[in-house]
Design a protein around this motif. Structure first.
Motif, PDB file in Angstrom:
ATOM      1  N   VAL A  79      -9.851   7.660  -0.661  1.00 47.05           N
ATOM      2  CA  VAL A  79     -10.684   7.064  -1.511  1.00 47.05           C
ATOM      3  C   VAL A  79      -9.874   6.590  -2.804  1.00 47.05           C
ATOM      4  O   VAL A  79      -9.755   7.546  -3.633  1.00 47.05           O
ATOM      5  CB  VAL A  79     -11.865   7.756  -2.010  1.00 47.05           C
ATOM      6  N   PRO A  80      -9.586   5.455  -2.812  1.00 44.63           N
ATOM      7  CA  PRO A  80      -8.728   5.067  -3.972  1.00 44.63           C
ATOM      8  C   PRO A  80      -9.651   4.660  -5.253  1.00 44.63           C
ATOM      9  O   PRO A  80     -10.773   4.598  -5.125  1.00 44.63           O
ATOM     10  CB  PRO A  80      -8.055   3.432  -3.697  1.00 44.63           C
ATOM     11  N   ALA A  81      -8.913   4.770  -6.292  1.00 48.07           N
ATOM     12  CA  ALA A  81      -9.801   4.706  -7.804  1.00 48.07           C
ATOM     13  C   ALA A  81     -10.221   3.382  -7.776  1.00 48.07           C
ATOM     14  O   ALA A  81      -9.579   2.383  -7.347  1.00 48.07           O
ATOM     15  CB  ALA A  81      -8.759   5.039  -8.880  1.00 48.07           C
ATOM     16  N   THR A  82     -11.299   3.173  -8.361  1.00 46.38           N
ATOM     17  CA  THR A  82     -12.088   1.852  -8.469  1.00 46.38           C
ATOM     18  C   THR A  82     -10.982   0.782  -9.022  1.00 46.38           C
ATOM     19  O   THR A  82     -11.272  -0.508  -8.883  1.00 46.38           O
ATOM     20  CB  THR A  82     -13.124   1.955  -9.485  1.00 46.38           C
ATOM     21  N   GLU A  83     -10.505   1.291  -9.963  1.00 41.62           N
ATOM     22  CA  GLU A  83      -9.203   0.384 -10.484  1.00 41.62           C
ATOM     23  C   GLU A  83      -8.080  -0.148  -9.602  1.00 41.62           C
ATOM     24  O   GLU A  83      -7.106  -1.118 -10.152  1.00 41.62           O
ATOM     25  CB  GLU A  83      -8.767   0.981 -11.837  1.00 41.62           C
ATOM     26  N   LEU A  84      -8.166   0.352  -8.532  1.00 44.37           N
ATOM     27  CA  LEU A  84      -6.981  -0.080  -7.617  1.00 44.37           C
ATOM     28  C   LEU A  84      -7.893  -1.248  -6.572  1.00 44.37           C
ATOM     29  O   LEU A  84      -7.155  -1.719  -5.501  1.00 44.37           O
ATOM     30  CB  LEU A  84      -6.708   0.646  -6.754  1.00 44.37           C
ATOM     31  N   GLU A  85      -9.153  -1.361  -6.722  1.00 47.99           N
ATOM     32  CA  GLU A  85      -9.514  -2.427  -5.719  1.00 47.99           C
ATOM     33  C   GLU A  85      -9.201  -3.633  -5.659  1.00 47.99           C
ATOM     34  O   GLU A  85      -8.905  -4.330  -4.472  1.00 47.99           O
ATOM     35  CB  GLU A  85     -11.082  -2.397  -6.232  1.00 47.99           C
ATOM     36  N   HIS A  86      -8.817  -4.335  -6.700  1.00 50.75           N
ATOM     37  CA  HIS A  86      -8.252  -5.583  -6.681  1.00 50.75           C
ATOM     38  C   HIS A  86      -6.669  -5.595  -5.971  1.00 50.75           C
ATOM     39  O   HIS A  86      -6.314  -6.641  -5.551  1.00 50.75           O
ATOM     40  CB  HIS A  86      -8.024  -6.056  -8.153  1.00 50.75           C
ATOM     41  N   ALA A  87      -6.166  -4.264  -5.712  1.00 48.98           N
ATOM     42  CA  ALA A  87      -4.755  -4.486  -5.419  1.00 48.98           C
ATOM     43  C   ALA A  87      -4.833  -4.064  -3.652  1.00 48.98           C
ATOM     44  O   ALA A  87      -3.890  -3.701  -2.947  1.00 48.98           O
ATOM     45  CB  ALA A  87      -4.070  -3.233  -5.878  1.00 48.98           C
ATOM     46  N   THR A  88      -6.104  -3.736  -3.243  1.00 47.70           N
ATOM     47  CA  THR A  88      -6.524  -3.294  -1.978  1.00 47.70           C
ATOM     48  C   THR A  88      -5.838  -4.287  -0.862  1.00 47.70           C
ATOM     49  O   THR A  88      -6.140  -5.493  -0.948  1.00 47.70           O
ATOM     50  CB  THR A  88      -7.924  -2.999  -1.741  1.00 47.70           C
ATOM     51  N   ILE A  89      -5.144  -3.839   0.284  1.00 50.95           N
ATOM     52  CA  ILE A  89      -4.779  -4.396   1.438  1.00 50.95           C
ATOM     53  C   ILE A  89      -5.660  -4.519   2.387  1.00 50.95           C
ATOM     54  O   ILE A  89      -5.951  -5.328   3.282  1.00 50.95           O
ATOM     55  CB  ILE A  89      -3.252  -4.191   1.879  1.00 50.95           C
ATOM     56  N   GLY A  90      -6.031  -3.177   2.907  1.00 52.79           N
ATOM     57  CA  GLY A  90      -7.044  -3.006   4.027  1.00 52.79           C
ATOM     58  C   GLY A  90      -6.817  -1.587   4.702  1.00 52.79           C
ATOM     59  O   GLY A  90      -6.086  -0.789   4.281  1.00 52.79           O
ATOM     60  N   ALA A  91      -7.788  -1.189   5.416  1.00 49.26           N
ATOM     61  CA  ALA A  91      -7.593  -0.007   6.039  1.00 49.26           C
ATOM     62  C   ALA A  91      -6.509   0.238   7.132  1.00 49.26           C
ATOM     63  O   ALA A  91      -6.291  -0.737   8.224  1.00 49.26           O
ATOM     64  CB  ALA A  91      -9.039   0.100   7.190  1.00 49.26           C
ATOM     65  N   VAL A  92      -5.855   1.295   7.009  1.00 47.61           N
ATOM     66  CA  VAL A  92      -4.622   1.609   7.861  1.00 47.61           C
ATOM     67  C   VAL A  92      -4.730   3.255   8.138  1.00 47.61           C
ATOM     68  O   VAL A  92      -4.413   3.901   7.105  1.00 47.61           O
ATOM     69  CB  VAL A  92      -3.399   1.258   6.911  1.00 47.61           C
ATOM     70  N   GLY A  93      -4.619   3.520   9.507  1.00 48.18           N
ATOM     71  CA  GLY A  93      -4.529   4.843   9.586  1.00 48.18           C
ATOM     72  C   GLY A  93      -5.469   5.702   9.066  1.00 48.18           C
ATOM     73  O   GLY A  93      -5.402   6.925   8.546  1.00 48.18           O
ATOM     74  N   GLY A  94      -6.807   5.363   8.956  1.00 45.18           N
ATOM     75  CA  GLY A  94      -7.800   6.064   8.253  1.00 45.18           C
ATOM     76  C   GLY A  94      -8.080   6.277   6.709  1.00 45.18           C
ATOM     77  O   GLY A  94      -8.559   6.983   6.150  1.00 45.18           O
ATOM     78  N   HIS A  95      -6.956   5.570   6.217  1.00 48.35           N
ATOM     79  CA  HIS A  95      -6.827   5.664   4.668  1.00 48.35           C
ATOM     80  C   HIS A  95      -7.114   4.161   4.384  1.00 48.35           C
ATOM     81  O   HIS A  95      -6.819   2.923   5.084  1.00 48.35           O
ATOM     82  CB  HIS A  95      -5.263   5.705   4.275  1.00 48.35           C
ATOM     83  N   VAL A  96      -7.196   3.766   2.967  1.00 48.61           N
ATOM     84  CA  VAL A  96      -7.233   2.497   2.424  1.00 48.61           C
ATOM     85  C   VAL A  96      -5.890   2.259   1.930  1.00 48.61           C
ATOM     86  O   VAL A  96      -5.373   2.940   0.977  1.00 48.61           O
ATOM     87  CB  VAL A  96      -8.093   2.556   1.211  1.00 48.61           C
ATOM     88  N   ALA A  97      -5.254   1.085   2.237  1.00 49.65           N
ATOM     89  CA  ALA A  97      -3.715   0.802   1.886  1.00 49.65           C
ATOM     90  C   ALA A  97      -3.906  -0.107   0.674  1.00 49.65           C
ATOM     91  O   ALA A  97      -4.700  -0.960   0.445  1.00 49.65           O
ATOM     92  CB  ALA A  97      -3.067   0.057   2.810  1.00 49.65           C
ATOM     93  N   TYR A  98      -2.989   0.062  -0.194  1.00 49.21           N
ATOM     94  CA  TYR A  98      -3.000  -1.168  -1.404  1.00 49.21           C
ATOM     95  C   TYR A  98      -1.526  -1.023  -2.026  1.00 49.21           C
ATOM     96  O   TYR A  98      -0.680  -0.330  -1.627  1.00 49.21           O
ATOM     97  CB  TYR A  98      -3.937  -0.331  -2.315  1.00 49.21           C
ATOM     98  N   ASP A  99      -1.376  -1.976  -2.775  1.00 48.92           N
ATOM     99  CA  ASP A  99      -0.088  -2.437  -3.344  1.00 48.92           C
ATOM    100  C   ASP A  99       0.155  -1.185  -4.698  1.00 48.92           C
ATOM    101  O   ASP A  99      -0.702  -1.396  -5.444  1.00 48.92           O
ATOM    102  CB  ASP A  99      -0.194  -3.699  -4.026  1.00 48.92           C
ATOM    103  N   ALA A 100       0.791  -0.183  -4.541  1.00 46.09           N
ATOM    104  CA  ALA A 100       0.880   0.750  -5.382  1.00 46.09           C
ATOM    105  C   ALA A 100       1.624   0.673  -6.521  1.00 46.09           C
ATOM    106  O   ALA A 100       1.770   1.584  -7.610  1.00 46.09           O
ATOM    107  CB  ALA A 100       1.623   1.894  -4.727  1.00 46.09           C
ATOM    108  N   MET A 101       2.039  -0.706  -7.043  1.00 49.98           N
ATOM    109  CA  MET A 101       2.851  -0.796  -8.254  1.00 49.98           C
ATOM    110  C   MET A 101       1.567  -1.020  -9.324  1.00 49.98           C
ATOM    111  O   MET A 101       1.916  -0.771 -10.410  1.00 49.98           O
ATOM    112  CB  MET A 101       3.451  -2.438  -7.980  1.00 49.98           C
ATOM    113  N   TRP A 102       0.370  -0.882  -8.796  1.00 51.47           N
ATOM    114  CA  TRP A 102      -0.826  -0.815  -9.631  1.00 51.47           C
ATOM    115  C   TRP A 102      -1.232   0.679  -9.927  1.00 51.47           C
ATOM    116  O   TRP A 102      -2.251   1.109 -10.567  1.00 51.47           O
ATOM    117  CB  TRP A 102      -1.976  -1.629  -9.160  1.00 51.47           C
ATOM    118  N   ASP A 103      -0.796   1.728  -9.323  1.00 52.81           N
ATOM    119  CA  ASP A 103      -0.955   3.045  -9.147  1.00 52.81           C
ATOM    120  C   ASP A 103      -0.149   3.796 -10.100  1.00 52.81           C
ATOM    121  O   ASP A 103       0.739   3.523 -10.129  1.00 52.81           O
ATOM    122  CB  ASP A 103      -0.897   3.474  -7.961  1.00 52.81           C
TER     123      ASP A 103
END
Length: 464
Positions: A79-103
């Motif tokens: 469950v990524p933080a809400t501030e990472l929603e705009h960097a979300t890529i999609g569901a991968v392996g039971g997780h939410v994948a995102y661009d981690a430069m925003w993390d």
């Protein structure tokens, strides 16, 4: 880097075409993408709430057998933080994948990795000797993404993650290391790098530098100066409070000193003028085939290229210099981003060139600052004519000031080599026409007008 696991290999590529199309740093917009895959992965953080991987993406095209490679710092959380929603890529392996430069947690890990010289597979985090790096500090992403992505750590450090990756040492890192050796003060100090492998060769993944606090970008300063001039219809550019000519003069000196330092660090050479003209003419032919609007100017541009002769001094240069690659600090100007022309191959970008290519790039940038503002004003036809005259006044004043400053710093006036300088200005403007036609069609008249002026197809104000 290693082969990706099943989730990354099979599920992540499903999201990548749409994700890449939204990214400013994806340089292949408009090209027919035939396939996107995950070429290799280096796990950085495992066994925690945050899964962090360096992913190398392979992008294939229908119009070329040569793929491009892009780098993605991939974060995965349940469950990524809400501030990472705009960097979300999609569901991968039971997780939410995102661009981690925003993390912030992910960027903290990167800084610690450089400071501690960590090695993950064939990815090495390398601090520069003697560099003092912050401890345990999260990064904050900077500005609008361009061809790369940068995060700042307080007011001490800034990390740039290169997005498009090619085998070989990135010239941005190479030239900063060379300038560090000669004690240059024209660039932000180098603190470290992230290095890996691509196709069995070393590749540069990122670099860490001093953060230039309390600074302003040259492009933003120039636009503010043009706006000030347009707001004062009864004043000359020299009388407006936001006159930029003094800064343009100082910037010219800075670029000249930078060139002398690059020559000291990496040596000099020469190039046959006629051979340069032939190469520029070949680039012109390719561009004219892509943009019909160039057709009426081709003969005039080609004539300038054919007039090149003799021997032209060369050295390592910036290669893509414009106002957006400069910062004004309380202590002076700094030059940024030595990657070179984005569309060129790495082999082309590391070739020695004439310092006049950089001078020409800055002269083109002054034109852009002035005439971009005309387009933004939304004036009537009569008002637009007056704005064009004001823009011509501003551009001429600041182009002159820059060359005057360069002459002071270099001990030689670049305008004394008028034919070579004009050829480089034209080559840059032709490149701009192609870029603007593809990406920002409403801006294409700016370089087209400059080409008309440079080859004498029309009067300066009408050309724009």
């Amino acid at each position: 880097m290693t082969a990706p696991d099943a989730a990354l290999a099979e599920e992540l590529p499903l999201h990548l075409p749409e994700y890449l199309a939204r990214q400013r740093w994806f340089a292949a917009k408009g090209r027919p993408v035939s396939a996107v895959s995950v070429a290799a992965v280096t796990p950085l953080v495992e066994g925690s709430e945050l899964l962090l991987d360096l992913c190398l993406l392979r992008v294939e095209f229908a119009d070329s057998p040569e793929p491009d490679h892009y780098q993605l710092l991939l974060g995965r959380r349940t469950v990524p933080a809400t501030e990472l929603e705009h960097a979300t890529i999609g569901a991968v392996g039971g997780h939410v994948a995102y661009d981690a430069m925003w993390d912030p947690e992910a960027t903290r890990w990167l800084l610690d990795a450089i400071r501690e010289s960590r090695v993950c597979g064939d990815v090495r985090f390398v601090p520069e000797p003697g560099a003092e790096l912050p401890v345990g500090m999260p990064g904050r992403i900077l500005g609008v993404e361009q061809s790369n992505t940068s995060v700042a750590y307080g007011d001490k450090s800034i990390l740039k993650l290169f997005r498009r990756i090619a085998p070989g040492l990135n010239p941005d890192l190479e030239l900063h290391r060379a300038l560090r050796r000669v004690g240059s003060e024209q660039v932000a100090g180098l603190q470290g790098a992230v290095e890996g492998m691509l196709d069995g060769q070393p590749a540069t993944l990122g670099m860490l530098q001093d953060f230039a606090g309390n600074s302003a970008e040259g492009w933003a300063m120039a636009l503010a100066s043009v706006r000030d001039l347009f707001a004062e219809a009864d004043l000359y550019a020299s009388e407006v409070g936001g006159d930029f000519a003094g800064e343009a003069h100082r910037l010219g000196q800075t670029v000249a000193v930078l060139h002398s330092e690059l020559a000291e660090a990496l040596g000099t050479g020469s190039r046959d003028g006629a051979e340069l003209g032939t190469a520029l003419a070949a680039r012109l032919s390719v561009a004219a085939a892509q943009v019909p609007e160039l057709g009426e100017h081709v003969a005039g541009v080609r004539a300038v290229y054919e007039s090149l002769s003799g021997t032209i001094p060369t050295q390592r240069v910036h290669g893509d210099l414009h106002l957006g690659q400069t910062l004004r600090t309380p202590y002076g100007w700094l030059i940024l981003d030595f990657e070179g022309e984005p569309s060129a191959t790495l082999a082309e970008r590391v070739q020695p060139d004439s310092p006049l290519r950089d001078v020409a790039g800055m002269l083109r940038s002054f034109d852009y600052a002035a005439y971009h503002q005309v387009a933004r004003q939304g004036a009537s036809e009569g008002e637009e004519h007056q704005l064009h005259q004001r823009a011509e006044e501003w551009a001429t004043r600041n182009r002159t000031a820059f060359c005057d400053g360069y002459a002071v710093g270099a001990g030689a006036d670049p305008r004394e080599q008028q034919t070579v300088l004009k050829a480089f200005e034209l080559d840059k403007a032709v490149y701009e026409v192609v870029y603007e036609t593809r990406s920002r069609p409403t801006w294409a008249p700016i370089p087209l007008g400059s080409i008309a002026r440079l080859v004498g197809d029309s009067a300066p104000s009408a050309a724009r």
